[in-house]
Design a protein around this motif. Sequence first.
Motif, PDB file in Angstrom:
ATOM      1  N   SER A  83     -10.019  -6.724   8.054  1.00  0.00           N
ATOM      2  CA  SER A  83      -9.802  -5.412   7.350  1.00  0.00           C
ATOM      3  C   SER A  83     -10.629  -5.718   5.975  1.00  0.00           C
ATOM      4  O   SER A  83     -11.321  -4.410   5.386  1.00  0.00           O
ATOM      5  CB  SER A  83      -8.503  -5.100   7.259  1.00  0.00           C
ATOM      6  OG  SER A  83      -7.699  -5.940   6.662  1.00  0.00           O
ATOM      7  N   ALA A  84     -10.299  -6.653   5.320  1.00  0.00           N
ATOM      8  CA  ALA A  84     -10.927  -6.815   3.824  1.00  0.00           C
ATOM      9  C   ALA A  84     -12.585  -6.939   3.987  1.00  0.00           C
ATOM     10  O   ALA A  84     -13.515  -6.163   3.359  1.00  0.00           O
ATOM     11  CB  ALA A  84     -10.405  -8.095   3.255  1.00  0.00           C
ATOM     12  N   PRO A  99     -11.732   2.679   4.610  1.00  0.00           N
ATOM     13  CA  PRO A  99     -10.725   2.071   5.295  1.00  0.00           C
ATOM     14  C   PRO A  99     -10.109   2.782   6.393  1.00  0.00           C
ATOM     15  O   PRO A  99     -10.183   4.195   6.418  1.00  0.00           O
ATOM     16  CB  PRO A  99      -9.860   1.737   4.154  1.00  0.00           C
ATOM     17  CG  PRO A  99     -10.050   2.675   3.159  1.00  0.00           C
ATOM     18  CD  PRO A  99     -11.393   3.027   3.239  1.00  0.00           C
ATOM     19  N   ASP A 112      -4.072  -2.666   7.191  1.00  0.00           N
ATOM     20  CA  ASP A 112      -4.208  -3.818   6.393  1.00  0.00           C
ATOM     21  C   ASP A 112      -3.272  -4.878   6.403  1.00  0.00           C
ATOM     22  O   ASP A 112      -2.462  -5.196   7.445  1.00  0.00           O
ATOM     23  CB  ASP A 112      -4.597  -3.579   5.035  1.00  0.00           C
ATOM     24  CG  ASP A 112      -5.436  -4.531   4.180  1.00  0.00           C
ATOM     25  OD1 ASP A 112      -5.916  -5.446   4.837  1.00  0.00           O
ATOM     26  OD2 ASP A 112      -5.051  -4.642   2.858  1.00  0.00           O
ATOM     27  N   SER A 113      -2.523  -5.143   5.140  1.00  0.00           N
ATOM     28  CA  SER A 113      -1.507  -6.016   5.516  1.00  0.00           C
ATOM     29  C   SER A 113      -0.106  -5.436   5.371  1.00  0.00           C
ATOM     30  O   SER A 113       0.923  -5.943   5.444  1.00  0.00           O
ATOM     31  CB  SER A 113      -1.314  -6.987   4.048  1.00  0.00           C
ATOM     32  OG  SER A 113      -1.403  -6.176   2.892  1.00  0.00           O
ATOM     33  N   CYS A 139      -1.281  -0.745  -0.780  1.00  0.00           N
ATOM     34  CA  CYS A 139      -2.456  -0.843  -0.069  1.00  0.00           C
ATOM     35  C   CYS A 139      -3.316   0.592  -0.124  1.00  0.00           C
ATOM     36  O   CYS A 139      -4.404   0.523  -0.478  1.00  0.00           O
ATOM     37  CB  CYS A 139      -2.430  -1.008   1.347  1.00  0.00           C
ATOM     38  SG  CYS A 139      -1.810  -2.768   1.786  1.00  0.00           S
ATOM     39  N   SER A 155      -7.149  -0.188   0.592  1.00  0.00           N
ATOM     40  CA  SER A 155      -7.577  -0.900   1.632  1.00  0.00           C
ATOM     41  C   SER A 155      -7.070   0.062   2.920  1.00  0.00           C
ATOM     42  O   SER A 155      -7.072  -0.290   4.262  1.00  0.00           O
ATOM     43  CB  SER A 155      -7.008  -2.232   1.973  1.00  0.00           C
ATOM     44  OG  SER A 155      -5.664  -2.239   1.579  1.00  0.00           O
ATOM     45  N   ARG A 169     -13.991  -3.497   4.660  1.00  0.00           N
ATOM     46  CA  ARG A 169     -13.545  -2.670   3.432  1.00  0.00           C
ATOM     47  C   ARG A 169     -14.846  -2.856   2.668  1.00  0.00           C
ATOM     48  O   ARG A 169     -15.456  -2.016   1.785  1.00  0.00           O
ATOM     49  CB  ARG A 169     -12.292  -3.004   2.765  1.00  0.00           C
ATOM     50  CG  ARG A 169     -11.996  -2.404   1.631  1.00  0.00           C
ATOM     51  CD  ARG A 169     -11.218  -1.260   1.716  1.00  0.00           C
ATOM     52  NE  ARG A 169     -11.184  -0.503   0.241  1.00  0.00           N
ATOM     53  CZ  ARG A 169     -12.066   0.070  -0.311  1.00  0.00           C
ATOM     54  NH1 ARG A 169     -13.012   0.621   0.257  1.00  0.00           N
ATOM     55  NH2 ARG A 169     -11.921   0.516  -1.723  1.00  0.00           N
TER      56      ARG A 169
END
Length: 639
Positions: free
Chosen positions: A268-269, A524, A484-485, A569, A575, A272
């Motif tokens: 995901s990062a 995102p 994301d997280s 996030c 994100s 992004r």
Amino acid sequence: MCLSDHALSHYKRGAQAPEIVTLSHCLPLQSRSIFISSFASNMDEHKLGYKGNDVLQDLEILTMNAKAAQELILRKILEKNHGTEYLNKFMNGSTDISAFKSQVPVVTYDVVQPYIARIAAGEPSSILCGEQIVELLRSSGTSRGEPRLMPSISEDLYRRTYLYSLIMPIMNNQICRYIRGLGEGKAMYLLFVKAETLTNAGIPVRSVLTSYYKSPHFLHRKHDLYNKYTGPDEVILCPESEQSMYCQLLCGLVERQHVLRLGAVFASAFLRSISFLEQHWCDLVSDIRIGQLSSNITNSTCRLAIQSFLALPNPELADEIEAICSSESWKGILGKLWPNVKYIEAVLTGTMAQYIPMLEFYSDGKIPLVCTMYASSESYFGVNLRPLCSPKDVSYTILPNMAYFEFIPLEDGRKLIEDDEVVENDTLVSLVDVKVGCYYELVVTTFSGLYRYRVGDVLQVTGFYNRAPQFKFICRRNVILSVDSDKTNEEDLHNSVTRAKEILENRNYLLLEYTSCTDTSTVPGHYVLFWEIKSTCEGATPCVPLDAQILESCCIAVEEALDYVYRRCRAHDRSIGPLEIRLVEAGAFDDLMDLLVSQGSSINQYKTPRCIESGPALKLLNSRVTGSFFSPRDPEWTV
Ligand code: AMP
């Protein structure tokens, strides 16, 4: 650099490599070396980081002696921690392994949280852990909407470094048959730190990666053949993530011909950052053309660190990048911008698997996607010994020297055990006794004060490497939405939808049914809710029409009710994109039920799924959408 010096002085003062070294004498002669070479060489701070292919020999010995290593780890944990208030309650000061196994209960975070709160407020670490708790690691799991904080002691950094030190030798071992000279190039790994805070007692609260990147274990890796990153440490350590991202991309572009590896910790990062590049490439090209950093970058440490990358105007390079970035489609852009790249590294298992199609688009399916490790704030777990395999075939070999591992067998393949269900001690299976093909929930006991703690991950055994089992990551218990997280479970979603539907009810509308999905075709990605709404107005009383403003206020009401990590996030890390409500026409959920029943669901026991991942069901709902509405602003968020 001042931060690394500061961190280093901390290490000189306090931290020591794990004492496992001394205990290794209890192991058979050959296996002693694993403990000695895994940890003892780290005591010299100038040797932190890469230790060459020797670590692979260590890994052989470690995995061959998995049982002895696990027994040793547990014995050591009990020796160090038996005097804590927590363990004393169950074991009366005993260090006996069988007492531990029969008397210490399997717990979730809610049981540990009061101890952590007390330590955060200033009580001694000894209520939970025999060593000083030096930081609390903010995990992406939440408990009642608040982030979970995991205790961490100084020597934990050595364990994390040990796992990192395996990655490149494993990679190199696999890849060198095909690719030479990996160590001569650079990696554009997009790495970020997050803001940290202090508890009332002054204990730092930070993410596990922030802790690692700020430590000398990361900062003093210069002699590590494979750890030459394009982004300078100062830029990685910049707490303003967009400025950091801009500068890291800039360095990666300037050094585009030298970049052999791309990546980030999570897919995901990485994506992004690529979408950020899509928005900002004109500015980056202009900086390279004139040899001057954009004035939008205000962080003075970043500005200083970037100076050498932009020492002179470079119009040729700017033209090359401009020509690539201005093409209509970004399909295959990664191979064009970084023509020598050999692979992309990121976590792509579990919820991150949803990003594989996007990565394949940007790489045109031509660059291998590599998943190397499995870890958490509680403990690091294992490595992928076949990093070149397809992401869907990834299995992680658990390293028996990271923590003491036990497993809750999941009956019937994958039937999950609720948080509040009691797990009988005698049902737990130890690391070396798991069975191939079976599903388990992971339980860890760590040096830093977690005892028989349910991590929340469901794993399936795929085989063994020597005596150490290998696991496929199946899912996170209870999580239905994750971009994301963030990790949103069914109950969190239900509670937040319940808040928002009051807005409808006040206007004489009823939320008949809902379900959800994540949409990662946007970067995102964002949460999508499908809502079927019915008017409750009767007779002559006309309903106020449902306008966009009302539905947008429902979107933001859902977001405000979601947990801390989601809101962080969304509003801080950016994100996750704004939440979307898609209204579906009347009868859409009946049709959904018909479809699922036709596919085998029992009509008696049918429950609307609260999340639909893909396939015909999602297609059906999307074909019935009558309108789509997005959150108009960021949800409230504070550190
Ligand atoms: P955190 O505590 O925030 O670091 O999150 C740790 C969690 O992230 C783990 O318990 C897993 O659920 C997930 N995770 C970490 N590494 C992987 C991986 N390689 N594959 C799938 N999920 C992962």
